[in-house]
Write a protein that holds these residues in place. Structure first.
Motif, PDB file in Angstrom:
ATOM      1  N   ALA A  19      33.764  27.678  43.976  1.00 35.69           N
ATOM      2  CA  ALA A  19      32.862  26.965  44.881  1.00 35.69           C
ATOM      3  C   ALA A  19      32.084  27.939  45.763  1.00 35.69           C
ATOM      4  O   ALA A  19      30.882  27.763  45.986  1.00 35.69           O
ATOM      5  N   VAL A  20      32.770  28.967  46.284  1.00 35.28           N
ATOM      6  CA  VAL A  20      32.091  29.931  47.144  1.00 35.28           C
ATOM      7  C   VAL A  20      31.033  30.703  46.354  1.00 35.28           C
ATOM      8  O   VAL A  20      29.896  30.895  46.825  1.00 35.28           O
ATOM      9  N   THR A  21      31.398  31.145  45.159  1.00 39.21           N
ATOM     10  CA  THR A  21      30.428  31.882  44.335  1.00 39.21           C
ATOM     11  C   THR A  21      29.205  31.026  44.027  1.00 39.21           C
ATOM     12  O   THR A  21      28.056  31.476  44.138  1.00 39.21           O
ATOM     13  N   GLY A  22      29.448  29.778  43.634  1.00 36.83           N
ATOM     14  CA  GLY A  22      28.336  28.883  43.330  1.00 36.83           C
ATOM     15  C   GLY A  22      27.468  28.617  44.545  1.00 36.83           C
ATOM     16  O   GLY A  22      26.227  28.602  44.451  1.00 36.83           O
ATOM     17  N   ALA A  23      28.112  28.408  45.717  1.00 33.10           N
ATOM     18  CA  ALA A  23      27.342  28.129  46.927  1.00 33.10           C
ATOM     19  C   ALA A  23      26.476  29.319  47.316  1.00 33.10           C
ATOM     20  O   ALA A  23      25.312  29.160  47.720  1.00 33.10           O
ATOM     21  N   VAL A  24      27.017  30.515  47.196  1.00 43.23           N
ATOM     22  CA  VAL A  24      26.248  31.713  47.548  1.00 43.23           C
ATOM     23  C   VAL A  24      25.039  31.870  46.618  1.00 43.23           C
ATOM     24  O   VAL A  24      23.912  32.132  47.075  1.00 43.23           O
ATOM     25  N   LEU A 110      33.566  23.802  51.488  1.00 42.71           N
ATOM     26  CA  LEU A 110      34.251  23.147  52.606  1.00 42.71           C
ATOM     27  C   LEU A 110      35.414  22.290  52.115  1.00 42.71           C
ATOM     28  O   LEU A 110      36.498  22.308  52.699  1.00 42.71           O
ATOM     29  N   THR A 111      35.187  21.527  51.043  1.00 42.67           N
ATOM     30  CA  THR A 111      36.270  20.671  50.541  1.00 42.67           C
ATOM     31  C   THR A 111      37.256  21.444  49.678  1.00 42.67           C
ATOM     32  O   THR A 111      38.432  21.080  49.604  1.00 42.67           O
ATOM     33  N   ALA A 112      36.792  22.511  49.011  1.00 42.94           N
ATOM     34  CA  ALA A 112      37.710  23.302  48.183  1.00 42.94           C
ATOM     35  C   ALA A 112      38.638  24.163  49.018  1.00 42.94           C
ATOM     36  O   ALA A 112      39.691  24.613  48.526  1.00 42.94           O
ATOM     37  N   ALA A 113      38.281  24.426  50.265  1.00 45.81           N
ATOM     38  CA  ALA A 113      39.154  25.235  51.113  1.00 45.81           C
ATOM     39  C   ALA A 113      40.436  24.495  51.479  1.00 45.81           C
ATOM     40  O   ALA A 113      41.484  25.120  51.691  1.00 45.81           O
ATOM     41  N   ALA A 154      57.299  19.701  50.003  1.00 46.16           N
ATOM     42  CA  ALA A 154      56.110  18.959  50.425  1.00 46.16           C
ATOM     43  C   ALA A 154      54.837  19.496  49.799  1.00 46.16           C
ATOM     44  O   ALA A 154      53.785  18.848  49.899  1.00 46.16           O
ATOM     45  N   ALA A 155      54.905  20.666  49.154  1.00 43.30           N
ATOM     46  CA  ALA A 155      53.694  21.301  48.629  1.00 43.30           C
ATOM     47  C   ALA A 155      52.939  20.423  47.638  1.00 43.30           C
ATOM     48  O   ALA A 155      51.708  20.293  47.746  1.00 43.30           O
ATOM     49  N   PRO A 156      53.600  19.780  46.651  1.00 43.53           N
ATOM     50  CA  PRO A 156      52.825  18.923  45.728  1.00 43.53           C
ATOM     51  C   PRO A 156      52.080  17.806  46.445  1.00 43.53           C
ATOM     52  O   PRO A 156      50.918  17.510  46.121  1.00 43.53           O
ATOM     53  N   TRP A 157      52.749  17.187  47.410  1.00 45.28           N
ATOM     54  CA  TRP A 157      52.097  16.109  48.153  1.00 45.28           C
ATOM     55  C   TRP A 157      50.916  16.644  48.955  1.00 45.28           C
ATOM     56  O   TRP A 157      49.850  16.031  49.000  1.00 45.28           O
ATOM     57  N   LEU A 158      51.118  17.815  49.590  1.00 42.00           N
ATOM     58  CA  LEU A 158      50.036  18.403  50.368  1.00 42.00           C
ATOM     59  C   LEU A 158      48.828  18.738  49.499  1.00 42.00           C
ATOM     60  O   LEU A 158      47.682  18.479  49.875  1.00 42.00           O
ATOM     61  N   VAL A 159      49.085  19.305  48.315  1.00 40.32           N
ATOM     62  CA  VAL A 159      47.978  19.679  47.427  1.00 40.32           C
ATOM     63  C   VAL A 159      47.240  18.441  46.946  1.00 40.32           C
ATOM     64  O   VAL A 159      46.002  18.393  46.927  1.00 40.32           O
ATOM     65  N   ARG A 160      47.997  17.403  46.548  1.00 42.65           N
ATOM     66  CA  ARG A 160      47.341  16.181  46.072  1.00 42.65           C
ATOM     67  C   ARG A 160      46.480  15.558  47.164  1.00 42.65           C
ATOM     68  O   ARG A 160      45.347  15.133  46.920  1.00 42.65           O
ATOM     69  N   ARG A 161      47.031  15.497  48.383  1.00 40.82           N
ATOM     70  CA  ARG A 161      46.267  14.896  49.473  1.00 40.82           C
ATOM     71  C   ARG A 161      45.044  15.722  49.842  1.00 40.82           C
ATOM     72  O   ARG A 161      43.966  15.182  50.124  1.00 40.82           O
ATOM     73  N   SER A 162      45.204  17.021  49.817  1.00 44.93           N
ATOM     74  CA  SER A 162      44.083  17.881  50.215  1.00 44.93           C
ATOM     75  C   SER A 162      42.979  17.904  49.158  1.00 44.93           C
ATOM     76  O   SER A 162      41.837  18.271  49.459  1.00 44.93           O
ATOM     77  N   LEU A 163      43.313  17.523  47.917  1.00 48.57           N
ATOM     78  CA  LEU A 163      42.302  17.471  46.868  1.00 48.57           C
ATOM     79  C   LEU A 163      41.439  16.221  46.945  1.00 48.57           C
ATOM     80  O   LEU A 163      40.375  16.153  46.310  1.00 48.57           O
ATOM     81  N   HIS A 166      37.752  16.701  47.937  1.00 43.67           N
ATOM     82  CA  HIS A 166      36.999  17.413  46.901  1.00 43.67           C
ATOM     83  C   HIS A 166      36.702  16.487  45.727  1.00 43.67           C
ATOM     84  O   HIS A 166      35.583  16.499  45.185  1.00 43.67           O
ATOM     85  N   ARG A 167      37.689  15.694  45.334  1.00 43.87           N
ATOM     86  CA  ARG A 167      37.437  14.722  44.256  1.00 43.87           C
ATOM     87  C   ARG A 167      36.352  13.733  44.666  1.00 43.87           C
ATOM     88  O   ARG A 167      35.497  13.357  43.858  1.00 43.87           O
ATOM     89  N   ALA A 168      36.416  13.287  45.914  1.00 45.14           N
ATOM     90  CA  ALA A 168      35.395  12.338  46.386  1.00 45.14           C
ATOM     91  C   ALA A 168      34.009  12.965  46.365  1.00 45.14           C
ATOM     92  O   ALA A 168      33.013  12.313  46.023  1.00 45.14           O
ATOM     93  N   LEU A 169      33.930  14.247  46.721  1.00 49.89           N
ATOM     94  CA  LEU A 169      32.634  14.941  46.697  1.00 49.89           C
ATOM     95  C   LEU A 169      32.091  15.022  45.271  1.00 49.89           C
ATOM     96  O   LEU A 169      30.898  14.748  45.035  1.00 49.89           O
ATOM     97  N   LEU A 170      32.944  15.383  44.330  1.00 51.01           N
ATOM     98  CA  LEU A 170      32.496  15.472  42.934  1.00 51.01           C
ATOM     99  C   LEU A 170      32.049  14.110  42.424  1.00 51.01           C
ATOM    100  O   LEU A 170      31.016  13.997  41.740  1.00 51.01           O
ATOM    101  N   ALA A 171      32.817  13.071  42.738  1.00 53.16           N
ATOM    102  CA  ALA A 171      32.451  11.739  42.265  1.00 53.16           C
ATOM    103  C   ALA A 171      31.157  11.243  42.894  1.00 53.16           C
ATOM    104  O   ALA A 171      30.367  10.532  42.258  1.00 53.16           O
ATOM    105  N   ALA A 172      30.917  11.632  44.156  1.00 52.69           N
ATOM    106  CA  ALA A 172      29.733  11.135  44.859  1.00 52.69           C
ATOM    107  C   ALA A 172      28.464  11.853  44.437  1.00 52.69           C
ATOM    108  O   ALA A 172      27.401  11.232  44.343  1.00 52.69           O
ATOM    109  N   LEU A 173      28.546  13.166  44.162  1.00 50.98           N
ATOM    110  CA  LEU A 173      27.336  13.950  43.929  1.00 50.98           C
ATOM    111  C   LEU A 173      27.151  14.414  42.487  1.00 50.98           C
ATOM    112  O   LEU A 173      26.023  14.723  42.095  1.00 50.98           O
TER     113      LEU A 173
END
Length: 389
Positions: A19-24, A110-113, A154-163, A166-173
């Protein structure tokens, strides 16, 4: 389960650098293209930047599908209005999907971070706390290890929630815009309606040419022969034979004309959809149970569409299903008119399988309707056509 967790971790770690490479790159292309927009090179650089953003979006959609099992429908490619390189540039710069991909590329870091931070906090720091406590000894070491285990759990739950953002951004745009999807559907249904109308006109022309016209020509020839026989004083028996043949041709021509008219607009529809379907059910070679409940009479166009869909579905049940009985249920309430045809046949029907269901679905789409088919092996088969009412 383990594979899904591993894929989510890989996506969280790899998504942020991508994401950072693409944004730059996209931002640099926009800035440089904007600065050079006063020259001939600027629009070309902007077009290449937009096209690159579309390519980056395709990569992100593929990664989301492979690693997260998230399917984002790609937007339809816009056709060029003009040929050549300038036509390509105009099409790219005028494509809303391309500019939405540019927005996604700029917002993606922003969402991938978030998933990257969640993966580092959950897995990396959790492992560090468990394997090598950072502070203290004795009880403090135990507390640190327990905290690491908690982070790992808690890591799997944290990763799923934090994604989720980003999923919403991909679906929206990166997915097809609802307005574009609607326009494309209208264009397809309009083209289908034009093709259906042309096919209907060709069928009517063929039926009139091969059937009715030939009968009328024969009738004219026989009437000419009758005139000649009368003039020649032919015997009565021969004259009556020619008249009987001419009358048979006229009767057959009238019957064929009625069949052609019925194929365009069955006269029984003038009495209402319920009466037309009752006649259709009575003429079917299978026992048909008919139920019609309408809050008000549909428009003539809807009545004709539902009638011909019911006729086609009944014909399919007779020819292909091996059914012993058919149920036809028509209901019109709450802004929707639905036709459900159920048979107790062998099942296995599906749109595109040569059953004519694809054509019926296209016909329903011309009025913003839809067709669904539920036909498990062994039956029963339920085909439902729903249209706005």
């Amino acid at each position: 389960m383990v594979r899904a967790l591993l894929y989510a971790f890989v996506y969280a770690v790899a998504g942020f650098p991508l994401a950072v490479t693409g944004a730059v790159l996209v931002l640099a292309g926009l800035l440089l293209g904007g600065v050079l927009s006063v020259t001939a090179l600027g629009p070309w650089l902007l077009a290449l930047t937009v096209r690159g953003a579309l390519g980056l979006g395709a990569v992100q959609r593929r990664l989301a599908r492979v690693l997260l099992d998230v399917r984002v429908e790609a937007p339809a490619r816009r056709a060029r209005a003009e040929p050549g390189a300038f036509g390509w540039r105009r099409a790219v710069l005028g494509d809303r999907a391309g500019w939405r991909a540019v927005g996604c590329a700029l917002a993606a870091p922003l969402t991938a971070a978030l998933p990257l931070a969640a993966a580092l906090a959950g897995y990396v720091y959790g492992a560090l706390f468990v394997l090598g406590p950072l502070v203290g000894a004795g009880e403090a070491r135990l507390v640190t290890a327990l905290a690491g285990l908690a982070l790992l759990a808690a890591a799997p739950w944290l990763v799923r929630r934090s994604l989720a953002p980003h999923r919403a951004l991909l679906a929206a745009l990166l997915a097809e815009d609802p307005a574009d999807r609607r326009i494309r559907a209208l264009e397809e249904t309009r083209a289908q309606a034009v093709e259906d109308a042309a096919a209907t006109l060709r069928r009517i022309e063929r039926d009139l040419h091969d059937g009715t016209q030939a009968r009328l020509v024969g009738l004219g020839m026989h009437l000419t022969l009758v005139r000649e026989l009368i003039t020649a004083g032919a015997d009565e028996e021969r004259l009556l034979g020619v008249v009987d043949t001419a009358r048979a041709n006229a009767t057959q021509a009238v019957a064929e004309l009625r069949a052609v008219v019925k194929g365009i607009h069955p006269p029984v529809l003038d009495q209402g959809l319920d009466a037309a379907l009752a006649t259709l059910a009575a003429d079917a070679p299978l026992p048909v149970t008919l139920t019609v409940e309408l809050a008000r009479r549909p428009s003539p166009a809807l009545e004709s569409l539902v009638y011909f869909c019911a006729a086609e579905l009944l014909a399919n049940a007779v020819k292909h299903s091996g059914a012993s009985a058919v149920t036809v249920d028509v209901r019109g309430t709450d802004g929707e008119l639905s036709l459900a045809v159920t048979d107790d046949g062998r099942g296995g029907a599906a749109p595109g399988a040569g059953s004519g269901l694809t054509g019926l679905g296209n016909r329903a789409r011309t009025v913003d309707g839809a067709l669904t088919c539920d036909s498990p092996p062994g039956g029963p088969t339920v085909v439902t056509v729903s249209v706005p009412y």
